[in-house]
Scaffold this motif. Structure first.
Motif, PDB file in Angstrom:
ATOM      1  N   ARG A  78       0.857  -1.200   0.000  1.00 36.83           N
ATOM      2  CA  ARG A  78       0.000   0.000   0.000  1.00 36.83           C
ATOM      3  C   ARG A  78       0.887   1.242   0.000  1.00 36.83           C
ATOM      4  NH1 ARG A  78      -2.736  -0.667   4.598  1.00 36.83           N
ATOM      5  NH2 ARG A  78      -4.358  -1.904   3.590  1.00 36.83           N
ATOM      6  N   MET A  79       0.537   2.212  -0.839  1.00 34.97           N
ATOM      7  CA  MET A  79       1.330   3.438  -0.957  1.00 34.97           C
ATOM      8  C   MET A  79       0.417   4.654  -0.882  1.00 34.97           C
ATOM      9  SD  MET A  79       4.061   4.506  -3.959  1.00 34.97           S
ATOM     10  CE  MET A  79       5.227   3.245  -3.403  1.00 34.97           C
ATOM     11  N   PHE A  80       0.844   5.643  -0.081  1.00 37.78           N
ATOM     12  CA  PHE A  80       0.127   6.909   0.060  1.00 37.78           C
ATOM     13  C   PHE A  80       0.892   7.977  -0.730  1.00 37.78           C
ATOM     14  CE2 PHE A  80      -1.215   4.376   3.560  1.00 37.78           C
ATOM     15  CZ  PHE A  80      -2.488   4.799   3.923  1.00 37.78           C
ATOM     16  N   LEU A  81       0.213   8.606  -1.679  1.00 39.47           N
ATOM     17  CA  LEU A  81       0.824   9.625  -2.521  1.00 39.47           C
ATOM     18  C   LEU A  81       0.072  10.937  -2.385  1.00 39.47           C
ATOM     19  CD1 LEU A  81       1.186   7.518  -5.796  1.00 39.47           C
ATOM     20  CD2 LEU A  81       3.011   8.035  -4.187  1.00 39.47           C
ATOM     21  N   PHE A 106      -9.527  -1.383   0.521  1.00 38.24           N
ATOM     22  CA  PHE A 106     -10.474  -1.031  -0.521  1.00 38.24           C
ATOM     23  C   PHE A 106     -10.729  -2.256  -1.404  1.00 38.24           C
ATOM     24  CE2 PHE A 106      -7.897   2.622   0.613  1.00 38.24           C
ATOM     25  CZ  PHE A 106      -8.845   3.604   0.874  1.00 38.24           C
ATOM     26  N   MET A 107     -11.992  -2.433  -1.767  1.00 38.02           N
ATOM     27  CA  MET A 107     -12.371  -3.551  -2.613  1.00 38.02           C
ATOM     28  C   MET A 107     -12.206  -3.232  -4.093  1.00 38.02           C
ATOM     29  SD  MET A 107     -13.105  -6.025  -0.574  1.00 38.02           S
ATOM     30  CE  MET A 107     -11.739  -5.366   0.419  1.00 38.02           C
ATOM     31  N   GLN A 108     -12.116  -1.943  -4.425  1.00 36.27           N
ATOM     32  CA  GLN A 108     -11.872  -1.519  -5.797  1.00 36.27           C
ATOM     33  C   GLN A 108     -11.253  -0.126  -5.754  1.00 36.27           C
ATOM     34  OE1 GLN A 108     -16.167  -1.998  -6.489  1.00 36.27           O
ATOM     35  NE2 GLN A 108     -16.148   0.037  -7.432  1.00 36.27           N
ATOM     36  N   TRP A 109     -11.077   0.470  -6.937  1.00 30.69           N
ATOM     37  CA  TRP A 109     -10.477   1.802  -7.011  1.00 30.69           C
ATOM     38  C   TRP A 109     -11.593   2.836  -7.153  1.00 30.69           C
ATOM     39  CZ3 TRP A 109      -9.534   5.556 -11.036  1.00 30.69           C
ATOM     40  CH2 TRP A 109      -8.565   6.509 -10.703  1.00 30.69           C
ATOM     41  N   HIS A 110     -11.619   3.804  -6.218  1.00 29.85           N
ATOM     42  CA  HIS A 110     -12.657   4.824  -6.197  1.00 29.85           C
ATOM     43  C   HIS A 110     -12.047   6.197  -6.468  1.00 29.85           C
ATOM     44  CE1 HIS A 110     -15.398   1.878  -4.518  1.00 29.85           C
ATOM     45  NE2 HIS A 110     -14.558   1.646  -3.535  1.00 29.85           N
ATOM     46  N   VAL A 111     -12.876   7.085  -6.990  1.00 30.17           N
ATOM     47  CA  VAL A 111     -12.489   8.482  -7.235  1.00 30.17           C
ATOM     48  C   VAL A 111     -13.548   9.389  -6.638  1.00 30.17           C
ATOM     49  CG1 VAL A 111     -11.918  10.230  -8.945  1.00 30.17           C
ATOM     50  CG2 VAL A 111     -11.325   7.836  -9.378  1.00 30.17           C
ATOM     51  N   LEU A 151      -8.603  11.053  -4.140  1.00 26.18           N
ATOM     52  CA  LEU A 151      -9.365  12.219  -3.686  1.00 26.18           C
ATOM     53  C   LEU A 151      -8.776  13.460  -4.362  1.00 26.18           C
ATOM     54  CD1 LEU A 151     -11.579  13.360  -1.876  1.00 26.18           C
ATOM     55  CD2 LEU A 151      -9.911  13.475  -0.009  1.00 26.18           C
ATOM     56  N   VAL A 152      -9.589  14.103  -5.192  1.00 27.82           N
ATOM     57  CA  VAL A 152      -9.134  15.234  -5.991  1.00 27.82           C
ATOM     58  C   VAL A 152      -9.620  16.529  -5.355  1.00 27.82           C
ATOM     59  CG1 VAL A 152      -9.087  16.283  -8.284  1.00 27.82           C
ATOM     60  CG2 VAL A 152      -9.226  13.780  -8.059  1.00 27.82           C
ATOM     61  N   TYR A 153      -8.686  17.343  -4.902  1.00 26.96           N
ATOM     62  CA  TYR A 153      -8.979  18.662  -4.359  1.00 26.96           C
ATOM     63  C   TYR A 153      -8.893  19.704  -5.484  1.00 26.96           C
ATOM     64  CZ  TYR A 153      -8.344  16.710   0.360  1.00 26.96           C
ATOM     65  OH  TYR A 153      -8.470  15.980   1.522  1.00 26.96           O
ATOM     66  N   PRO A 154      -9.246  20.946  -5.204  1.00 25.78           N
ATOM     67  CA  PRO A 154      -9.148  21.980  -6.255  1.00 25.78           C
ATOM     68  C   PRO A 154      -7.746  22.148  -6.829  1.00 25.78           C
ATOM     69  CG  PRO A 154     -10.549  22.750  -4.473  1.00 25.78           C
ATOM     70  CD  PRO A 154      -9.959  21.444  -4.014  1.00 25.78           C
ATOM     71  N   THR A 155      -6.700  22.010  -5.993  1.00 21.23           N
ATOM     72  CA  THR A 155      -5.328  22.221  -6.491  1.00 21.23           C
ATOM     73  C   THR A 155      -4.371  21.086  -6.128  1.00 21.23           C
ATOM     74  OG1 THR A 155      -4.744  23.492  -4.498  1.00 21.23           O
ATOM     75  CG2 THR A 155      -5.605  24.720  -6.397  1.00 21.23           C
ATOM     76  N   SER A 156      -4.868  19.976  -5.598  1.00 25.93           N
ATOM     77  CA  SER A 156      -3.990  18.885  -5.186  1.00 25.93           C
ATOM     78  C   SER A 156      -4.773  17.574  -5.182  1.00 25.93           C
ATOM     79  CB  SER A 156      -3.383  19.150  -3.802  1.00 25.93           C
ATOM     80  OG  SER A 156      -4.419  19.252  -2.828  1.00 25.93           O
ATOM     81  N   ILE A 157      -4.054  16.472  -4.955  1.00 27.18           N
ATOM     82  CA  ILE A 157      -4.687  15.155  -4.902  1.00 27.18           C
ATOM     83  C   ILE A 157      -4.079  14.337  -3.768  1.00 27.18           C
ATOM     84  CG2 ILE A 157      -5.238  15.050  -7.367  1.00 27.18           C
ATOM     85  CD1 ILE A 157      -2.831  13.199  -7.735  1.00 27.18           C
ATOM     86  N   LEU A 158      -4.898  13.441  -3.239  1.00 27.82           N
ATOM     87  CA  LEU A 158      -4.458  12.417  -2.295  1.00 27.82           C
ATOM     88  C   LEU A 158      -4.777  11.074  -2.929  1.00 27.82           C
ATOM     89  CD1 LEU A 158      -3.665  11.065   0.417  1.00 27.82           C
ATOM     90  CD2 LEU A 158      -5.984  11.581   1.228  1.00 27.82           C
ATOM     91  N   HIS A 159      -3.770  10.231  -3.063  1.00 30.12           N
ATOM     92  CA  HIS A 159      -3.948   8.971  -3.780  1.00 30.12           C
ATOM     93  C   HIS A 159      -3.424   7.815  -2.919  1.00 30.12           C
ATOM     94  CE1 HIS A 159      -3.887   6.980  -8.036  1.00 30.12           C
ATOM     95  NE2 HIS A 159      -4.836   6.526  -7.252  1.00 30.12           N
ATOM     96  N   PHE A 163      -2.310  13.331   9.484  1.00 28.20           N
ATOM     97  CA  PHE A 163      -2.591  12.904   8.115  1.00 28.20           C
ATOM     98  C   PHE A 163      -2.887  11.416   8.053  1.00 28.20           C
ATOM     99  CE2 PHE A 163      -0.787  10.879   4.334  1.00 28.20           C
ATOM    100  CZ  PHE A 163      -1.542  11.476   3.328  1.00 28.20           C
ATOM    101  N   LEU A 164      -2.035  10.596   8.652  1.00 29.17           N
ATOM    102  CA  LEU A 164      -2.219   9.146   8.607  1.00 29.17           C
ATOM    103  C   LEU A 164      -3.452   8.711   9.393  1.00 29.17           C
ATOM    104  CD1 LEU A 164       1.492   7.961   8.979  1.00 29.17           C
ATOM    105  CD2 LEU A 164       0.101   8.015   6.897  1.00 29.17           C
ATOM    106  N   THR A 165      -3.689   9.363  10.534  1.00 26.95           N
ATOM    107  CA  THR A 165      -4.861   9.009  11.335  1.00 26.95           C
ATOM    108  C   THR A 165      -6.148   9.280  10.584  1.00 26.95           C
ATOM    109  OG1 THR A 165      -3.641   9.496  13.378  1.00 26.95           O
ATOM    110  CG2 THR A 165      -6.037   9.401  13.518  1.00 26.95           C
ATOM    111  N   GLN A 166      -6.262  10.469  10.018  1.00 21.26           N
ATOM    112  CA  GLN A 166      -7.471  10.816   9.292  1.00 21.26           C
ATOM    113  C   GLN A 166      -7.639   9.975   8.026  1.00 21.26           C
ATOM    114  OE1 GLN A 166      -9.150  12.448  11.808  1.00 21.26           O
ATOM    115  NE2 GLN A 166     -10.035  13.578  10.101  1.00 21.26           N
ATOM    116  N   THR A 167      -6.531   9.687   7.365  1.00 21.68           N
ATOM    117  CA  THR A 167      -6.604   8.896   6.133  1.00 21.68           C
ATOM    118  C   THR A 167      -7.103   7.493   6.418  1.00 21.68           C
ATOM    119  OG1 THR A 167      -4.767  10.184   5.200  1.00 21.68           O
ATOM    120  CG2 THR A 167      -5.316   8.118   4.124  1.00 21.68           C
ATOM    121  N   HIS A 168      -6.614   6.871   7.486  1.00 18.60           N
ATOM    122  CA  HIS A 168      -7.064   5.528   7.830  1.00 18.60           C
ATOM    123  C   HIS A 168      -8.528   5.537   8.296  1.00 18.60           C
ATOM    124  CE1 HIS A 168      -2.807   4.331   7.690  1.00 18.60           C
ATOM    125  NE2 HIS A 168      -3.269   3.102   7.577  1.00 18.60           N
TER     126      HIS A 168
END
Length: 253
Positions: free
Chosen positions: A49-52, A143-148, A90-98, A174-179
């Protein structure tokens, strides 16, 4: 009845020497144990698993980002069957979390495709990508699949924690909220569904990472970029012995 002069023979069983040397209890090792666990879980490869995080150029169509990654996944899947990608974009107005969950080889090809676009195009719409965490040999998927999910409206945050907290505190949040967000999606999104959609800011606003944290992590020099990761991935393991740096070189007999 015994006869004189006759020596009675005792019935002694003989055992082969090999049976004394072989262990009576079958023994295994840790490698075989891991192989058996992978076989029971029907895994063809170790799961990672990789957080980008990354920034996106202004006026970028959010659909272009999801279409880009879907094309990359399909291209990789044609040559590496069974190495499906699950996760969340997760696509923000000027950035992304993947968040990506797949094999190490697929992760390598995803990052390599990004680098090829970045080097060959004048201004690729994904910039300043950083690898926050890479977890290896994880037991199961979140995750069971890839979501956007696209944040169509800006989310206002009163406090900018990046101005008052240390990097360790920011990355912990960041890690706490992401999980927490990943677990929420695991419980609420059914298999086969399209995902949370673009109203995640209304469904679970308390679980969303503030965008200023994403942009703060993209600027941080403490995290590895894809170029450095690829260089380390391709670099062979080499150990320099003390005898290799002694001059004059010693004579071996």
């Amino acid at each position: 009845m015994a006869f004189p002069g006759h020596i009675q023979k005792t019935n002694k069983r003989t055992f082969p020497v090999e049976s004394l040397l072989m262990p009576q209890i079958p023994r295994g090792n840790y490698f075989h144990l891991q192989e058996e666990k992978q076989r029971l879980q029907l895994k063809k490869f170790l799961l990672h698993r990789m957080f980008l995080v990354a920034t996106i150029t202004p006026n970028t169509e959010k659909k272009d980002i999801s279409d880009y990654y879907e094309q990359v996944f399909q291209s990789i899947l044609k040559h590496h069957l069974g190495e499906a990608v699950t996760g969340f974009l997760l696509v923000y107005p000027t950035s992304i979390l993947h968040i990506l969950e797949t094999s190490s080889g697929t992760l390598y090809r995803i990052l390599l495709d990004y680098l090829n676009h970045k080097q060959n195009e004048t201004e690729f719409f994904i910039q300043r990508m950083k690898i926050i965490v890479a977890s290896h040999n994880i037991p199961t998927r979140l995750f069971m699949q890839w979501h956007v999910s696209v944040m169509k409206v800006p989310v206002m945050y009163l406090d900018d924690v990046t101005q008052t907290q240390s990097l360790e505190e920011v990355i912990t949040e960041f890690l706490t909220q992401t999980h927490k967000l990943a677990l929420h999606l695991l419980k609420t999104v059914k298999v086969g569904a399209k995902g949370p959609g673009d109203n995640l800011h209304q469904i679970a606003p308390e679980l969303l990472i503030p965008e200023q944290i994403i942009k703060y992590l993209c600027k941080s020099e403490q995290f590895m970029d894809p170029e450095t990761f690829i260089d380390m991935y391709n670099k062979p393991i080499h150990v320099t012995l003390d005898s290799d740096v002694i001059w004059p070189a010693p004579t071996y007999f």
